[in-house]
Scaffold this active site. Structure first.
Site, short mmCIF file in Angstrom:
data_model
loop_
_atom_site.label_atom_id
_atom_site.label_comp_id
_atom_site.label_asym_id
_atom_site.label_seq_id
_atom_site.Cartn_x
_atom_site.Cartn_y
_atom_site.Cartn_z
NE ARG A 165 -2.80 1.26 3.78
CZ ARG A 165 -3.75 1.37 4.46
NH1 ARG A 165 -5.04 1.39 4.25
NH2 ARG A 165 -3.38 1.00 5.60
CG ASP A 449 -4.75 2.96 10.87
OD1 ASP A 449 -5.73 3.78 11.18
OD2 ASP A 449 -4.89 2.29 10.11
#
Length: 534
Positions: A165, A449
């Protein structure tokens, strides 16, 4: 390190950096930046324009100009690529050495190797993360903890498929300049991995695969597709070798799922329900639109809320109608080895979440911790049986309107002082860790996150600017939030003890106050945070 015309590396050199920042890799980065950089800037400007329209009272809807793409039932994305046929459980995490080994060994089918929300874009993280991926493919990676525990890879056949990613289009990489300007973080992350690891992956029987984050339109997907074609041509790799799964984690993208698949169709491997960023996007996009778009506190918003059901049902039916995988959302719970009661309650929620996704037709789902791989796999095994996915489950019963996707006001739940305090505490702790170089942080038994930190600060901003009252009666004001920031910081200091880093928490407090209380809303907290980072 040999130079490339027009390319300047401003970040410090480190051990083995020359193995990643090679002339060939830098030349690919420079070509991508020169050919696509202006389009990227234009697309980011289009985001800002759409945001202004929403602030002025506009809305979102399915696009009239692309109706022909949605109505054409004949087109399909590419068939599933090797290593991506069975994706029943995927694990996410940053690309540090220990996580690389643990994720690949976890028993998950796929590892989302994250340079984005679970990662802090320290220069060293960005380069050594690429080294770790290359070393893993070469089977030259190991790790020994401070306690002397050794980690090494299982046989190749038992390892998860790597899907990288890159950072979203909005982020720069400030340590590499092309023709005097900062480059796209997306293109930097993509190009380095593709240059060094595409052939390595093909030699192992899989390929260069990616998760694409934070997109808001099919035009942004087209930009990625063009980047893929340039890179494949540059390295002499056949067009269509790359495969990409797009995270539908912004509310504008939810209205363009079909078009996003269409733009990437020869490179597409599906869509993912990026639930946490999706909540952040809804708050951000409609932050000035009053109580109809005010969500309850974060932990009260579940996937059974009407607007979340509409989003996930539409995603599955869209994907399967085009032969693409539909991937479920993150289970962020971190199992505790000390509190069996907390574990039992949380694991029941994880099981219910994965059971709902598997029955809805998702082909697999995400977890944040290796200990959750077995429960996710067990649930999907129970639905899949001998099948590798649920692509045949077309969900032709699904019909979702624009009003369904925007029915935020129907979400049950309240806003309490405890919820406000939780947002503040999570925001402060996460940002202190982020600034110290750690982008995936265990807080209150959840893996936090950047997405969850964005929700925390955005809710505070929205509640404050819409004069929301707490369930206990107090109106949320700047004075109240500042008082609670001080109280939560004191509680964190006591909790951390000798591990409390006063300088980092001073920075985190200043940054959180800025992005949660300022009159002008900052689109992404990671942008000002990155400027505070070396």
């Amino acid at each position: 390190m040999p130079g490339i015309d027009g390319v300047e590396i401003t970040g410090p050199a480190g051990d083995r950096y020359d193995e990643i920042l090679t002339p060939g890799a830098l030349a690919l980065i420079a070509r991508l930046q020169r050919e696509l950089g202006q389009r990227r800037a234009g697309l980011l400007a289009a985001r800002a324009s759409r945001q202004q329209d929403l602030i002025m009272g506009g809305t979102l809807d399915f696009l009239a100009e692309t109706r022909h793409i949605r109505d054409d039932k004949s087109w399909r994305v590419a068939p599933p690529a090797p290593g991506l046929v069975d994706r029943r459980v995927e694990i996410t995490g940053p690309t540090d050495r220990k996580m690389t080994i643990n994720a690949l060994n976890s028993g998950a089918k796929v590892w989302l190797a994250d340079f984005e929300d679970a990662n802090t874009p320290l220069w060293d993280n960005m380069v050594t993360g690429q080294l770790n991926l290359k070393d893993a493919l070469d089977r030259k990676i190991d790790f020994t903890s401070d306690e002397g525990k050794a980690y090494q890879l299982k046989p190749d056949a038992e390892l998860a498929t790597i899907v990288v990613r890159p950072r979203g289009w909005h982020l720069d990489e400030k340590h590499v300049l092309v023709d005097g300007g900062r480059i796209s973080g997306s293109l930097f992350d993509f190009a380095l991995y593709f240059f060094h690891c595409a052939q390595r992956q093909l030699d192992k029987g899989s390929g260069p695969y990616f998760y694409l984050a934070k997109m808001e339109s099919h035009a942004e997907a087209r930009l990625w597709n063009d980047a893929f074609n340039i890179a494949q041509a540059e390295l002499g790799i056949p067009r269509g070798t790359i495969r990409a799964t797009v995270l539908i984690e912004t509310i504008p993208a939810a209205f363009e799922m079909q078009e996003i698949l269409y733009e990437l169709r020869e490179h597409s491997s599906g869509l993912n329900a990026g639930r946490w960023d999706y909540l952040f996007s809804i708050i951000k996009k409609f932050r000035t639109r009053g109580r109809d778009f005010v969500l309850p506190e974060r932990n009260a918003v579940t996937m059974t809320a009407p607007f979340m059901r509409a989003y996930t049902e539409l995603l599955v039916s869209t994907c399967h109608g085009r032969g693409a995988h539909a991937m479920g959302g993150m289970a962020a719970f971190i199992p505790s080895r000390r509190d069996a009661e907390v574990n039992a309650t949380a694991l029941a929620k994880v099981r219910n979440d994965k059971t709902r996704e598997s029955r809805d037709g998702f082909d697999g789902s995400w977890v944040a911790h290796p200990d959750l791989v077995p429960i996710c796999r067990e649930v999907f095994d129970g639905v899949l049986g001998e099948q590798q996915n649920q692509l045949g489950k077309l969900r032709e019963d699904v019909s979702v309107t624009a009003a369904d996707l925007l029915s935020v006001g129907k979400t049950p739940g309240g806003i309490t002082e405890a919820g406000l305090r939780n947002n503040i505490s999570v925001g402060l702790q996460y940002l202190a860790n982020w600034l110290a170089g750690n982008g995936a942080v265990a807080i209150f038994n959840l893996m936090e996150d950047a997405a969850t930190a964005e929700i925390s600060r955005s809710q505070v901003w929205q509640w404050l600017h819409n004069e929301i009252s707490l369930a206990e009666g107090l109106v949320i004001t700047r004075d109240l939030v500042e008082r609670l920031i001080g109280e939560e910081l004191a509680a964190i200091r006591e909790q951390y003890g000798d591990a409390f880093d006063a300088a980092k928490f001073d920075q985190a407090t200043a940054l959180f106050t800025e992005v949660a209380l300022a009159d002008d809303y900052v689109d992404f907290l990671t942008i000002p945070a990155y400027e505070r980072m070396p």
